[in-house]
Design an enzyme around this catalytic site. Structure first.
Site, PDB file in Angstrom:
ATOM      1  N   ASN A   9      82.149  87.448  72.567  1.00 28.34           N
ATOM      2  CA  ASN A   9      81.032  88.287  72.982  1.00 28.34           C
ATOM      3  C   ASN A   9      81.422  88.935  74.311  1.00 28.34           C
ATOM      4  OD1 ASN A   9      78.615  89.395  73.783  1.00 28.34           O
ATOM      5  ND2 ASN A   9      77.586  87.438  74.150  1.00 28.34           N
ATOM      6  N   LYS A  11      79.976  91.195  75.998  1.00 25.84           N
ATOM      7  CA  LYS A  11      78.832  91.578  76.848  1.00 25.84           C
ATOM      8  C   LYS A  11      79.048  92.998  77.400  1.00 25.84           C
ATOM      9  CE  LYS A  11      78.107  86.710  77.652  1.00 25.84           C
ATOM     10  NZ  LYS A  11      77.673  85.624  78.507  1.00 25.84           N
ATOM     11  N   HIS A  95      70.756  86.263  71.717  1.00 26.15           N
ATOM     12  CA  HIS A  95      71.524  85.744  72.844  1.00 26.15           C
ATOM     13  C   HIS A  95      70.580  85.463  74.019  1.00 26.15           C
ATOM     14  CE1 HIS A  95      74.300  85.398  76.154  1.00 26.15           C
ATOM     15  NE2 HIS A  95      75.209  85.084  75.251  1.00 26.15           N
ATOM     16  N   GLU A  97      70.791  85.979  77.052  1.00 23.67           N
ATOM     17  CA  GLU A  97      70.624  87.091  78.005  1.00 23.67           C
ATOM     18  C   GLU A  97      69.630  88.118  77.463  1.00 23.67           C
ATOM     19  OE1 GLU A  97      74.800  87.908  78.424  1.00 23.67           O
ATOM     20  OE2 GLU A  97      75.024  85.946  79.381  1.00 23.67           O
ATOM     21  N   GLU A 167      73.855  77.709  72.204  1.00 23.85           N
ATOM     22  CA  GLU A 167      74.324  78.076  73.533  1.00 23.85           C
ATOM     23  C   GLU A 167      73.347  77.575  74.598  1.00 23.85           C
ATOM     24  OE1 GLU A 167      77.311  81.513  73.284  1.00 23.85           O
ATOM     25  OE2 GLU A 167      75.330  82.370  73.568  1.00 23.85           O
ATOM     26  N   GLY A 173      78.430  81.047  81.313  1.00 26.86           N
ATOM     27  CA  GLY A 173      78.970  81.755  82.474  1.00 26.86           C
ATOM     28  C   GLY A 173      78.932  80.944  83.757  1.00 26.86           C
ATOM     29  N   SER A 213      80.812  78.489  78.381  1.00 28.65           N
ATOM     30  CA  SER A 213      81.999  78.119  79.154  1.00 28.65           C
ATOM     31  C   SER A 213      83.093  77.452  78.311  1.00 28.65           C
ATOM     32  CB  SER A 213      81.614  77.239  80.344  1.00 28.65           C
ATOM     33  OG  SER A 213      80.750  77.952  81.219  1.00 28.65           O
ATOM     34  N   GLY A 234      82.249  83.911  75.754  1.00 27.11           N
ATOM     35  CA  GLY A 234      81.943  85.020  76.650  1.00 27.11           C
ATOM     36  C   GLY A 234      83.146  85.334  77.522  1.00 27.11           C
TER      37      GLY A 234
HETATM   38  P1  PGA Z   1      80.570  82.142  78.479  1.00 22.91           P
HETATM   39  O1  PGA Z   1      79.485  82.923  77.611  1.00 22.91           O
HETATM   40  O2  PGA Z   1      81.677  81.725  77.533  1.00 22.91           O
HETATM   41  O3  PGA Z   1      81.040  83.128  79.511  1.00 22.91           O
HETATM   42  O4  PGA Z   1      79.889  80.964  79.074  1.00 22.91           O
HETATM   43  C1  PGA Z   1      79.123  82.482  76.331  1.00 22.91           C
HETATM   44  C2  PGA Z   1      78.122  83.442  75.732  1.00 22.91           C
HETATM   45  O5  PGA Z   1      77.255  83.940  76.473  1.00 22.91           O
HETATM   46  O6  PGA Z   1      78.157  83.729  74.529  1.00 22.91           O
END
Ligand code: PGA
Length: 251
Positions: A9, A11, A95, A97, A167, A173, A213, A234
């Protein structure tokens, strides 16, 4: 049998040139027969060129979002039909976000899920608790509600076009990963919910990804858990070497 899947992803990262550069590294370095299905989700403006440049490779393109309506006065939005017109057949929905910054509710997500499935798209459906939920020992309840209200109205038959992605928001993140045991615990719980709702055969066939992460050095332990079928990545998906190391983490 359910599949191993690793999806990147991206983003709101990578312009058109950067997208092409990352894709060319991925294409060059991806092993011939990866042990997982591989998806990348660039931004809307790069979807068409990503699809064109990945034709004939083992990498599929997904969108990060879509609107539920077929068309109309929804300034700034993109429909399932538009995505399909540029070759995109998979969409990430729900997601954290999108839920947090764009106020996407379970009810709205249920409509998006319906629109995607009616258009014969595959949905990567994200869910997961916030830190406050986990601290209050509410994580099972939160996950249950998100799935029941956003997804579980679909038919048994439609489940074949659904990939789940757990998630936990506190791990996205942040560099903080759920332990393999914490991931397995929720994945097993979700698999049990799927069994109760759709039956054993379907529950065993649905891939449940972990996201939050995931990095080359923790992917193997997380993916090694029985009910973890891969990852939604991500930050580490923006680097070809790291992303492919994660793709190659399956035993
Ligand atoms: P991240 O994001 O791997 O940077 O933690 C995962 C995601 O939001 O799908």
């Amino acid at each position: 049998m359910r599949k191993n899947i690793v999806a990147g992803n991206w983003k709101m990262n990578n312009d058109l040139a950067e997208t092409q550069e990352l894709l060319s590294h991925l294409k060059m370095q991806l092993v011939k027969e990866p042990k997982a299905d591989v998806y990348v989700a660039p931004s809307y403006i790069s979807l068409f060129s990503a699809f064109e440049s990945l034709k004939g490779t083992a990498i599929e393109v997904a969108a990060q979002n879509m609107h539920f309506a077929e068309k109309g006065a929804y300034t700034g939005e993109i429909s399932a039909k538009m995505l399909k017109s540029v070759g995109v057949k998979t969409v990430i929905l729900g997601h954290s976000e999108r839920r947090a910054y764009f106020n996407e509710t379970d009810e709205l997500l249920a409509k998006k899920v319906d629109a995607a499935l009616e258009n014969e798209m595959t949905v990567i459906f994200c869910f997961g608790e916030e830190l406050k939920d986990r601290k209050a020992d509410q994580h099972f309840e939160v996950v249950k509600n998100q799935l029941e209200n956003g997804l579980f109205h679909i038919s048994k038959d439609a489940c074949k076009n659904v990939i789940l992605a757990y998630e936990p928001v506190w791990a996205i993140g942040t560099g903080e990963t759920a332990s393999p045991e914490q991931a397995q615990e929720i994945h097993a719980y979700v698999r049990k919910m799927l069994t109760e709702k759709f039956g054993e055969t379907i529950a065993q066939d649905v891939s449940i990804l972990y996201g939050g992460s995931v990095k080359p050095d923790n992917a193997k332990d997380i993916f090694g858990k029985e009910d973890v079928d891969g990852g939604l990545i991500g930050g580490a998906s923006l680097n070809a070497v790291d992303f492919l190391a994660i793709v190659n983490s399956f035993e």
